[in-house]
Motif scaffolding. Sequence first.
Motif, mmCIF file in Angstrom:
data_model
loop_
_atom_site.group_PDB
_atom_site.id
_atom_site.type_symbol
_atom_site.label_atom_id
_atom_site.label_comp_id
_atom_site.label_asym_id
_atom_site.label_seq_id
_atom_site.Cartn_x
_atom_site.Cartn_y
_atom_site.Cartn_z
ATOM 1 N N GLY A 27 32.961 6.351 44.990
ATOM 2 C CA GLY A 27 32.773 4.911 45.158
ATOM 3 C C GLY A 27 34.030 4.108 45.413
ATOM 4 N N PHE A 28 35.178 4.753 45.575
ATOM 5 C CA PHE A 28 36.399 4.028 45.896
ATOM 6 C C PHE A 28 36.361 3.640 47.376
ATOM 7 C CE2 PHE A 28 37.640 6.322 42.122
ATOM 8 C CZ PHE A 28 38.504 5.455 41.480
ATOM 9 N N ALA B 275 36.188 11.670 33.956
ATOM 10 C CA ALA B 275 36.824 11.352 32.676
ATOM 11 C C ALA B 275 37.668 10.085 32.800
ATOM 12 C CB ALA B 275 37.680 12.520 32.205
ATOM 13 N N ALA B 276 38.329 9.886 33.928
ATOM 14 C CA ALA B 276 39.133 8.674 34.139
ATOM 15 C C ALA B 276 38.244 7.436 34.187
ATOM 16 C CB ALA B 276 39.941 8.794 35.437
ATOM 17 N N LEU B 277 37.109 7.544 34.859
ATOM 18 C CA LEU B 277 36.178 6.407 34.919
ATOM 19 C C LEU B 277 35.624 6.076 33.534
ATOM 20 C CD1 LEU B 277 34.402 7.364 38.238
ATOM 21 C CD2 LEU B 277 35.685 5.246 37.819
ATOM 22 N N ARG C 148 37.777 0.596 43.016
ATOM 23 C CA ARG C 148 36.338 0.473 42.740
ATOM 24 C C ARG C 148 36.148 -0.237 41.413
ATOM 25 N NH1 ARG C 148 32.759 5.156 40.365
ATOM 26 N NH2 ARG C 148 32.008 3.358 39.257
ATOM 27 N N ALA C 149 35.010 -0.884 41.292
ATOM 28 C CA ALA C 149 34.664 -1.519 40.022
ATOM 29 C C ALA C 149 34.295 -0.418 39.033
ATOM 30 C CB ALA C 149 33.499 -2.479 40.216
ATOM 31 N N VAL C 150 34.580 -0.681 37.770
ATOM 32 C CA VAL C 150 34.267 0.304 36.728
ATOM 33 C C VAL C 150 32.883 0.011 36.173
ATOM 34 C CG1 VAL C 150 34.949 1.210 34.473
ATOM 35 C CG2 VAL C 150 36.665 0.663 36.190
ATOM 36 N N ASP D 209 38.181 -3.441 34.395
ATOM 37 C CA ASP D 209 37.157 -3.899 35.335
ATOM 38 C C ASP D 209 37.252 -3.172 36.664
ATOM 39 O OD1 ASP D 209 36.253 -5.930 33.533
ATOM 40 O OD2 ASP D 209 37.939 -7.174 34.159
ATOM 41 N N THR D 210 38.487 -2.880 37.079
ATOM 42 C CA THR D 210 38.743 -2.262 38.381
ATOM 43 C C THR D 210 39.703 -1.098 38.201
ATOM 44 O OG1 THR D 210 38.494 -4.417 39.466
ATOM 45 C CG2 THR D 210 39.575 -2.681 40.727
#
Length: 166
Positions: free
Chosen positions: A146-147, A114-116, A164-166, A125-126
């Motif tokens: 992926g962090f 949910a945060a992503l 991590r990139a979003v 972006d990050t």
Amino acid sequence: MTAQDQVSVVRRPAGELSAEDGTAALLTAYHLRTEAEKGRAVPDADGLPDRYRAEISDPRTAFADDTVLLALSGTTPVGCLMVTAPADGRSEIKRLWTDPAHRGRGIASDLLRAALAHAAENGTDTLRLSVWNWRTGAVALYERFGFTATESWDDRDQLVCMERAV
């Protein structure tokens, strides 16, 4: 599985928090556990550092610009995560916590997903976070999402900074 066993994640701007929504209780448990893990156990919230007591006593103000994700089992809050408002394309995850009685059910993963999604919808972006290095289960969870560890932006010893990139 009963409706009480099912967990849903709700997203709320901090301004919509109330004294009855359970956020303060989750934050209290998070901070008490963290202080105990640091070797500075205190019996209750009154013994916590001022900045943590401020979050507990008034999460609406402490996280005013942020978004709060609450995991609910029925109507009972069983987990939380804060996502800061984007700044220069970056948001930060703070205070990921699942009530110990409800662990092992994927609640932390649901909160991270949910945060992503929230970060992607809001121009981030990050996404970054910090985690104590002794919380190996949390570090492994973040890595599965992926962090990766990055240069620290916080000088506290034993703190791992990840992004991590979003």
